[in-house]
Design an enzyme around this catalytic site. Structure first.
Site, mmCIF file in Angstrom:
data_model
loop_
_atom_site.group_PDB
_atom_site.id
_atom_site.type_symbol
_atom_site.label_atom_id
_atom_site.label_comp_id
_atom_site.label_asym_id
_atom_site.label_seq_id
_atom_site.Cartn_x
_atom_site.Cartn_y
_atom_site.Cartn_z
ATOM 1 N N CYS A 88 -11.915 -46.532 -1.488
ATOM 2 C CA CYS A 88 -12.982 -47.528 -1.403
ATOM 3 C C CYS A 88 -14.251 -46.955 -2.042
ATOM 4 O O CYS A 88 -15.019 -46.241 -1.403
ATOM 5 C CB CYS A 88 -13.233 -47.921 0.054
ATOM 6 S SG CYS A 88 -14.444 -49.236 0.254
ATOM 7 N N GLU A 407 -15.438 -69.393 7.751
ATOM 8 C CA GLU A 407 -14.191 -69.297 8.501
ATOM 9 C C GLU A 407 -13.288 -68.218 7.911
ATOM 10 O O GLU A 407 -12.598 -67.493 8.633
ATOM 11 C CB GLU A 407 -13.462 -70.646 8.501
ATOM 12 C CG GLU A 407 -14.252 -71.783 9.130
ATOM 13 C CD GLU A 407 -14.583 -71.505 10.585
ATOM 14 O OE1 GLU A 407 -13.747 -70.921 11.288
ATOM 15 O OE2 GLU A 407 -15.702 -71.851 11.018
#
Length: 437
Positions: A88, A407
């Site tokens: 990452c 969402e």
């Protein structure tokens, strides 16, 4: 048109709530502004749920910056080690910058071999927790706590484990939101700068407007330290034109082996790119399917025997004061966020993630997972939770086209927190076993 008094009151109350949420987000972002006056992608994603973002920033700030048994450079270096397991770049670069800011030795950023032996001892438990946490054993804890002069104290180890689990889980969110691609170097010679903002200050109410709001001309003429924000495009152009000067600065930096603390207006920009691969041992070790055969049933982690609420919370809070409350607030916050998702669906997502990581709930009907989660959603959840960097950008489920952005982000927050709790459960159980052995 005049509204009845009750209707007007309701409208006013609703407007107050909306304005309150906007002010809350503004407060959290005030110190998270980066180049071109925009907010970093990761925290911008979380901002759709300000209640959660607040608890996240508060916990992260406490882990990395507040009182604790580990010195600040160690904390950020451990974070680099954790992020490197998933390649990452976003987190590796971010914590490299913070590592230097708090006085870390630049030589350590050459790779794990340049770090002190005590930090290198964490490589094994870092590897296991990141990819196959069910393998975490009491023997791993014993090795760290009984390594002669390089041994860790119990309190130090608990904080280290919390940092590892936190960063592993955050990697899942970064890849789930596709926020890592902007931080991947495009050439062998680095020509950018690690993100240097400090959003953690927002959690402490430090909301001074950063100097990144200055005009473009000011960006080009003023020198900035690691504590400042600057225009990325201008910075890249400047670096490309001053390659020789930068190399001299880096050579001087290696010779002194320390950050020179000077006036912020005159301090030179420190450019440091840590290669994630340099912090990885046993690179072939990766996620494998949790064994489900009859002979391997003993490996199943049963929450009825060791749970966060009854065991993990009290242990971590006792050995690392107050962190249990902050972590518990994160878990509760993500599960109670207002959402179109039903509580049954959220529980199915949480329990499915724990299931693929070897954790089972005896009182849960796992048939609900297949009923509530479509196959493409299950594949996405598993990829983000277990091997987020494998494809770099996990394929989003077709059903997501019908969902609001907030969402979708909520799902990624659930993945992150469920993974965080799973890793903590395995590590804390192993520590408990060591303590009672």
């Amino acid at each position: 048109m005049e509204y009845p008094l009750r209707t007007q009151c309701q409208r006013v109350q609703k407007q107050v709530v909306v304005n309150g949420e906007k002010e809350r987000v503004s407060l959290l972002f005030m110190k998270a502004l980066v180049s071109r006056g925009s907010v970093d992608a990761v925290f911008q994603q979380m901002a759709s749920h300000p209640q959660y973002l607040e608890s996240f920033l508060r916990a992260q700030h406490y882990i990395l910056h507040m009182d604790g048994p580990l010195p600040l450079p160690y904390r950020h270096y451990i974070a680099i080690m954790a992020a490197a397991r998933h390649h990452c770049h976003y987190l590796v670069y971010l914590h490299s910058a913070h590592f230097l800011r708090v006085g870390g030795d630049p030589l350590w950023l050459q790779g794990l071999e340049a770090a002190p032996p005590r930090l290198r001892l964490l490589a094994h438990i870092n590897k296991v927790l990141a990819h196959q946490p069910w393998l975490t054993a009491c023997s791993h804890i014993q090795t760290l706590l009984k390594s002669g002069e390089q041994c860790w104290s119990l309190a130090e180890l608990v904080q280290a484990v919390v940092i590892l689990a936190h960063c592993h889980a955050l990697c899942s969110f970064v890849y789930g939101c596709d926020a890592d691609s902007d931080f991947v170097p495009r050439t062998k010679t680095p020509n950018g700068t690690p993100p240097t903002f400090c959003p953690f200050d927002a959690a402490n109410g430090n909301t001074n407007v950063p100097q990144s709001l200055a005009t473009p001309s000011e960006h080009k003429t003023r020198r900035r330290s690691l504590d400042s924000s600057c225009d990325m495009v201008c910075l890249k152009e400047r670096i490309q034109k001053s390659q020789e000067e930068r190399e001299k600065r880096e050579e001087r930096l290696l010779q002194t082996q320390t950050l020179q603390q000077t006036d912020m207006e005159e301090e030179e920009e420190i450019i440091c790119f840590a290669d994630p691969s340099g912090f990885i041992t046993d690179p072939d070790f990766c996620y494998e399917e949790f064994a489900r055969s009859e002979e391997d049933h003993f490996q199943v982690f049963r929450v009825q025997d060791y749970s966060w609420e009854d065991h993990g919370f009290s242990l971590v809070n006792r050995l690392y004061s107050d962190i249990g409350h902050l972590l518990d607030d994160r878990f509760r916050s993500v599960s109670t966020l207002p959402s179109l998702h039903s509580s049954d669906l959220k529980r199915a997502i949480w329990n499915y993630i724990h299931c693929v990581l070897g954790i089972r709930y005896d009182d849960y009907d796992y048939g609900e997972v297949n009923q509530l989660l479509e196959r493409d959603l299950k594949l996405y959840i598993k990829a983000v939770a277990c091997f987020p960097d494998a494809t770099k950008t996990p394929v989003c489920p077709l059903s997501w086209a019908l969902l609001k952005t907030s969402e979708r982000i909520h799902v990624n927050l659930l993945i992150m927190e469920a993974r965080l709790q799973a890793e903590l459960l395995y590590a804390l159980r192993a520590i408990t076993q060591y303590m009672i052995a």
